[in-house]
Design an enzyme around this catalytic site. Structure first.
Site, PDB file in Angstrom:
ATOM      1  N   GLY A  54       0.834  -1.188   0.000  1.00  0.00           N
ATOM      2  CA  GLY A  54       0.000   0.000   0.000  1.00  0.00           C
ATOM      3  C   GLY A  54       0.868   1.237   0.000  1.00  0.00           C
ATOM      4  O   GLY A  54       1.993   1.222   0.498  1.00  0.00           O
ATOM      5  N   ALA A  69       0.339   9.383   0.509  1.00  0.00           N
ATOM      6  CA  ALA A  69       1.029  10.634   0.185  1.00  0.00           C
ATOM      7  C   ALA A  69       2.382  10.710   0.879  1.00  0.00           C
ATOM      8  O   ALA A  69       3.339  11.263   0.339  1.00  0.00           O
ATOM      9  CB  ALA A  69       0.158  11.815   0.590  1.00  0.00           C
ATOM     10  N   PHE A  70       2.486  10.136   2.068  1.00  0.00           N
ATOM     11  CA  PHE A  70       3.710  10.310   2.847  1.00  0.00           C
ATOM     12  C   PHE A  70       4.420   9.007   3.173  1.00  0.00           C
ATOM     13  O   PHE A  70       5.582   9.021   3.577  1.00  0.00           O
ATOM     14  CB  PHE A  70       3.389  11.018   4.170  1.00  0.00           C
ATOM     15  CG  PHE A  70       2.708  12.339   3.981  1.00  0.00           C
ATOM     16  CD1 PHE A  70       1.349  12.446   4.155  1.00  0.00           C
ATOM     17  CD2 PHE A  70       3.424  13.452   3.610  1.00  0.00           C
ATOM     18  CE1 PHE A  70       0.712  13.654   3.979  1.00  0.00           C
ATOM     19  CE2 PHE A  70       2.800  14.666   3.431  1.00  0.00           C
ATOM     20  CZ  PHE A  70       1.429  14.786   3.613  1.00  0.00           C
ATOM     21  N   LYS A 109       4.418   4.306   2.915  1.00  0.00           N
ATOM     22  CA  LYS A 109       4.034   3.095   2.205  1.00  0.00           C
ATOM     23  C   LYS A 109       4.177   1.899   3.142  1.00  0.00           C
ATOM     24  O   LYS A 109       4.855   1.965   4.163  1.00  0.00           O
ATOM     25  CB  LYS A 109       4.888   2.902   0.961  1.00  0.00           C
ATOM     26  CG  LYS A 109       6.381   2.799   1.229  1.00  0.00           C
ATOM     27  CD  LYS A 109       7.180   2.706  -0.066  1.00  0.00           C
ATOM     28  CE  LYS A 109       8.691   2.691   0.210  1.00  0.00           C
ATOM     29  NZ  LYS A 109       9.483   2.646  -1.033  1.00  0.00           N
ATOM     30  N   ASP A 161     -11.637   5.872  11.659  1.00  0.00           N
ATOM     31  CA  ASP A 161     -11.791   5.522  10.239  1.00  0.00           C
ATOM     32  C   ASP A 161     -12.102   4.031  10.125  1.00  0.00           C
ATOM     33  O   ASP A 161     -11.438   3.302   9.395  1.00  0.00           O
ATOM     34  CB  ASP A 161     -10.526   5.867   9.458  1.00  0.00           C
ATOM     35  CG  ASP A 161     -10.765   5.842   7.952  1.00  0.00           C
ATOM     36  OD1 ASP A 161      -9.785   5.957   7.203  1.00  0.00           O
ATOM     37  OD2 ASP A 161     -11.927   5.684   7.523  1.00  0.00           O
TER      38      ASP A 161
END
Length: 998
Positions: free
Chosen positions: A602, A605-606, A608, A811
């Site tokens: 995965g 933006a910042f 992985k 989330d």
């Protein structure tokens, strides 16, 4: 002056008294026994001794306390068995002090002489104590010499040792008399008793030696290899444990008509010498019995190995005994469930299994008192078990404690006894609130009712002005509370509050008989005061929003999962822990050179997440697959701080079966890596989508519809150690953690066509990754309704754990749940490695990208995140699961109309694969008022009952374990009253207006 006391209160009792002030003399020695210490010397050193020996029972808790009249600074030392321990004097008056020696679970090794020395410049006291430990005799052991066999045991009080010749060591056994020797033991006061008998008397098939004193009896069977029972068959090797320095005695017994053959003991294929072996024979009719002894006075490491009893007849095979020599004894407790939930009328006993040498003694410690326990021996001599049934249905912690001469262990268990809530109602001092609290197990749901015509007619449910607190588990019981705001006029009515759990319903009530009862003037003044503050806050917030808009910057990473430190003045004002100020525990550090990276799992933006192999992270010499979270090269210092904060938070949270657990981290000499468990089947959302075509309501439907054609879904390379052997010698794989499959298909097994077992079953490979080990059986690629329930239950269990840690996920969605072997699901938080910039589920709102369709109204419109907002998200996730991965609010765009519908209480329709009960759970999670949503503990209880109902209907089997989740949930035997989160919704629908989607 010296005074000596023996107390069973413990020194901690004195420490507690010191907190509140200087204890008085009568309080210190309350309930204690005076040892009558007397001086016996006129020298400058005053020597004192008790009038008699101190006798304590094994596993006792006791304290020896000494009081002296001494002034100023003084030294204090205890001496025992050549060891010196410094102690401290506690002064309770100017010239009087005391010192205590505390014994916790006293053992035989604590017996002996203790000497206490107290000195200052003027005075010199020495107090001597002789402590003896009363216990059952030690397990007898055998030794041999010069055609004589000895049986020896040691204890205080002195044991009686005798030989018994029968199948079991009963009192009615025949006994033989020999010579008895006595000597002082190594333990002070203990006696070693040896009963010697000539080897020519030891021809019986089974021979015991027993040692008995006032406290009990211990027996040992003579270790015998017997040829008379299984002539011509291969007997398994016996195992004998010995410690270095102990004697060895093995007996080989053979019965035959014709004795041209010899019987000999061999050690590692070499015949024992005459010094280490001797033989006896006896004629009985036409049969001759021979016994051959192998003996050594003291064994060392070189004496370990296989001892073989060889019978030279060609028709006979060897009998072997594997002698294992230990440096010291051991105790190993088998893994078992540590939490148990029972009904008040359920028959239940704790049970523990262990292996040990020498045989241990044990006690069970309950919340009420301690109990000596019986150790049940097995035939092998080193496997034992113990049961404890005297819990008196008392919730709390129970501890099993076992010890032998070399080792001691303890294992903790927790018992939860179902009790219906005990409800109390209190009127607050300002007379503006009614407060109800309850205590019971499991946790309760609150219902408030208005009784217009007396308590007997309480039908109108109160939905507004109710506030319920998050339940807390204390001492095995759930404590919860609920408050009703008396904001409206109450005229001659009664108010009833009821708490309901799976064990029952309890209510409390209050009647208001004076018309015109209103809230107090002080309450009105408070309203005005808070309204003024609200206006000021609104202006301040508007100014802040305006400035933030002007200073709008590029989106920055913020960790989704956060932990609550405490709740502010407003119940929705959560103050989060700032893990940046926490110290990182280096015990989590893992050598980065032991990581071998694979593909990217995965990317955001910042950061992985990459697949990797970690060598030695769980145990030496084993590689396992892991998931490694890291920053991208373009990330800055703030993102590194965020990643380190996440690392510290994960170490603080701890492990659970249903969250993705942290395994280690690399923080030194390079980029920061967080190493997590690897989940081989990806996220739950895609797992549901990819298995839609295989969904079936029940296993019966699978068999009927597919005529067993689902076998093509087996992984032909999967391996297993578990399975069910069929009548036609085919093989059906069965999950290690879901043994229900046996029950589901056993009535259909005879009809399964014969198959080539080699297609999906192979021998174990010698080297592989641990979490891809060959005996890990792959699941049948089929989804059932029970699987969907099980996924829901496991996520609720994981969220219950996070809730207990005051952790808010923020989330929760199917895309953030991972699936691994055995259909186990684990909650994860991709954080900075989530690609929210390109994920359509994250909608731009203000200066952030938010998962709008999963967010509770208070989070979406007011920015308030609580445990109950996670419950809303859980309800959306349930909808995803029971629609098999359909995007929530299908066909609806996230726009102004969507927000309007949400404000007006719009709820999605029942998903296709959900039952009415599950849909009611979803609706309860979507209550607009957050305090009306269920807790995760209630969700766990309700879903557990749903699983229990399926078990009862499909398998008609009680006390069965569910799910492939390895969870600790046990079948609830009676869920008839456990309405769980649906009860609130049934009793009164959410009053928010609902608009239909055109």
């Amino acid at each position: 002056m010296v005074r000596c006391i023996l107390s069973n209160q413990g020194y901690s009792h004195l420490r507690q008294r010191e907190v509140t002030g200087v204890p008085k003399l009568p309080d210190i020695w309350s309930g204690a026994k005076d040892l009558e210490c007397r001086g016996n010397s006129r020298s400058p050193e005053e020597i004192y001794e008790p009038a008699g020996t101190i006798e304590l029972d094994e596993f006792d808790f006791a304290t020896i306390k000494v009081m002296t009249n001494i002034t100023g600074h003084a030294s204090c030392y205890w001496y025992f068995m050549g060891l010196t321990h410094e102690c401290s004097l506690q002064f309770y008056s100017e010239n009087n002090a005391f010192v205590a020696k505390e014994f916790l679970k006293i053992r035989n090794t604590h017996a002996g002489e203790y000497k206490l020395s107290i000195k200052n410049e003027i005075q010199n006291y020495t107090i001597r104590f002789m402590v003896r430990v009363r216990s059952k005799p030690s397990k007898p052991f055998f030794s041999g010499r010069s055609r004589k066999v000895n049986c020896t045991s040691e204890s205080y009080p002195q044991p009686v040792v005798d030989w018994r010749f029968c199948r079991t060591p009963l009192d009615s056994c025949s006994k033989k008399v020999g010579k008895v020797y006595s000597e002082n033991g190594l333990v002070s006061g203990a006696k070693i008793i040896t009963h010697e008998i000539e080897s020519k008397h030891l021809f019986d098939e089974v021979i015991w030696c027993c040692a008995t004193n006032q406290l009990g009896r211990e027996c040992t069977k003579l270790h015998t290899t017997d040829w008379s029972d299984r002539v011509g068959t291969q007997a398994p090797a016996l195992v004998a444990f010995l410690e270095v320095g102990e004697p060895l005695l093995l007996r080989c017994r053979a019965v035959n008509k014709n004795w041209e053959y010899n019987v000999d003991w061999n050690f590692n294929s070499t015949k024992l010498s005459n010094e280490d072996s001797f033989c006896e024979s006896k004629q009985e009719g036409d049969h001759v019995t021979k016994v051959v002894f192998a003996h050594m006075a003291s064994v060392g490491k070189s004496n370990k190995g296989l001892y073989t009893c060889d019978f030279s007849s060609p028709s006979q095979t060897r009998r072997m005994t594997n002698v294992i020599i230990l440096d010291k004894g051991f105790i190993n407790v088998s893994a078992s469930h540590e939490e148990h939930e029972i009904d008040l009328d359920e028959v239940f006993c704790f049970e523990v299994n262990l292996t040990a040498y020498p045989k241990p003694r044990c006690i069970w410690s309950s919340p009420l008192k301690d109990f000596f326990c019986e150790i049940i021996d097995s035939d092998d001599g080193y496997s034992f078990s113990s049961k404890f049934c005297h819990h008196s249905y008392q919730s709390g912690e129970y501890i099993f404690y076992a010890a032998n001469e070399d080792e001691h262990v303890q294992k903790k268990y927790t018992l939860f006894v179902k009790r219906k809530p005990d409800v109390k109602m209190i009127m607050k001092e300002d007379k503006t609130k009614l407060f109800c609290e309850s205590e019971g197990y499991p946790s309760s749901m609150w219902i408030w009712k208005k009784c217009a015509e007396g308590i007997s007619n309480c039908s109108e449910v109160i939905a507004d002005d109710i506030k319920s607190e998050t339940p807390q588990r204390i001492n095995g019981l759930w404590k919860s509370s609920s408050t009703f705001e008396l904001s409206k006029v109450l005229e001659s009515i009664s108010i009833s509050c009821c708490a309901n759990n799976s064990a029952g319903l309890s209510c409390a009530d209050k009647t208001f008989n004076h018309p015109g009862f209103t809230t107090s003037p002080e309450a009105s003044d408070k309203v005005t005061y808070y309204a003024a503050i609200g206006v000021c806050l609104l202006c301040t917030i508007t100014l802040i929003v305006f400035i933030s808009h002007k200073c709008k910057k590029k989106y920055k990473f913020e960790s989704q999962m956060q932990m609550i430190q405490f709740v502010g003045p407003s119940d929705n004002e959560y103050i989060y822990i700032d893990f940046r100020v926490f110290e990182y525990d280096v015990k989590w550090e893992f050598p980065r050179e032991n990581l071998e990276f694979g593909k990217v799992l995965g990317s955001g933006a910042f950061g992985k997440v990459m697949e990797a192999s970690a060598y030695g992270i769980t145990k030496p010499g084993v590689s396992i697959q892991v998931a490694v979270k890291m920053l991208k090269d373009t990330s800055g210092a703030s993102e590194k701080d965020a990643l380190m904060s996440e690392l510290k938070m994960m170490t603080h949270i701890g492990n659970h079966d249903n969250i993705v657990n942290l395994l280690g981290a690399c923080t030194m000499s390079g980029p920061v890596y967080l190493i997590f468990e690897y989940c081989c089947n990806g996220d739950l959302l895609n797992y549901l989508k990819s298995n839609r075509e295989t969904f079936h309501r029940t296993w019966s439907e699978i068999f009927q519809r597919h005529n067993f054609s689902f076998y093509h879904n087996f992984d032909v390379n999967s391996n297993t150690r578990r399975g069910k052997s069929l009548k036609n010698d085919s093989y059906m794989a069965v999950s290690r953690t879901d043994e229900r499959t046996d029950e589901r298909v056993k009535h259909d097994l005879d009809f399964i066509p014969a198959m080539d077992e080699s297609m999906y079953y192979s021998e174990e490979e010698s080297m592989t990754y641990e979490n891809r080990r060959p005996y890990e059986e792959e699941e049948i690629n089929i989804l059932t309704y029970e699987d969907l329930l099980c996924f829901s239950y496991q996520v609720a269990k994981g969220m219950e754990f996070l809730e207990s840690k005051q952790c808010i996920h923020r989330d929760l969605a199917a895309r953030n749940i991972l699936v691994t072997h055995g259909k186990v699901v684990k909650i994860c938080d991709f954080g900075l490695a989530r690609d929210i910039m390109n994920d359509s589920n994250y909608v731009v709102k203000g200066n952030a990208r938010l998962p709008v369709k999963w967010m509770a109204p208070e989070s979406l419109f007011d920015g308030i995140y609580t445990i109950k907002s996670d419950v809303w998200s859980y309800g959306i996730m349930l909808w995803e699961i029971f629609s098999l991965g359909v995007n929530p609010y299908p066909g609806m765009q996230v726009d102004g109309n969507f927000y309007k519908l949400l404000r007006n209480g719009f709820k999605m329709d029942q998903p296709y694969y959900a039952t009415e009960e599950i849909y009611l759970v979803m609706q309860s999670c979507w209550s607009y008022a957050s305090d009306r949503r269920p807790s995760f503990s209630q969700l766990v209880s309700f879903l557990g009952c749903q699983l229990s109902a399926i078990e009862a209907v499909v398998f008609q089997k009680k006390d069965h374990r569910f799910c492939r989740s390895h969870s600790e949930y046990k079948n609830i035997q009676d869920c008839s009253t456990a309405d769980g989160p649906t009860s609130t919704y049934r009793s009164g629908e959410d009053t928010h207006k609902t608009e239909d989607v055109q």
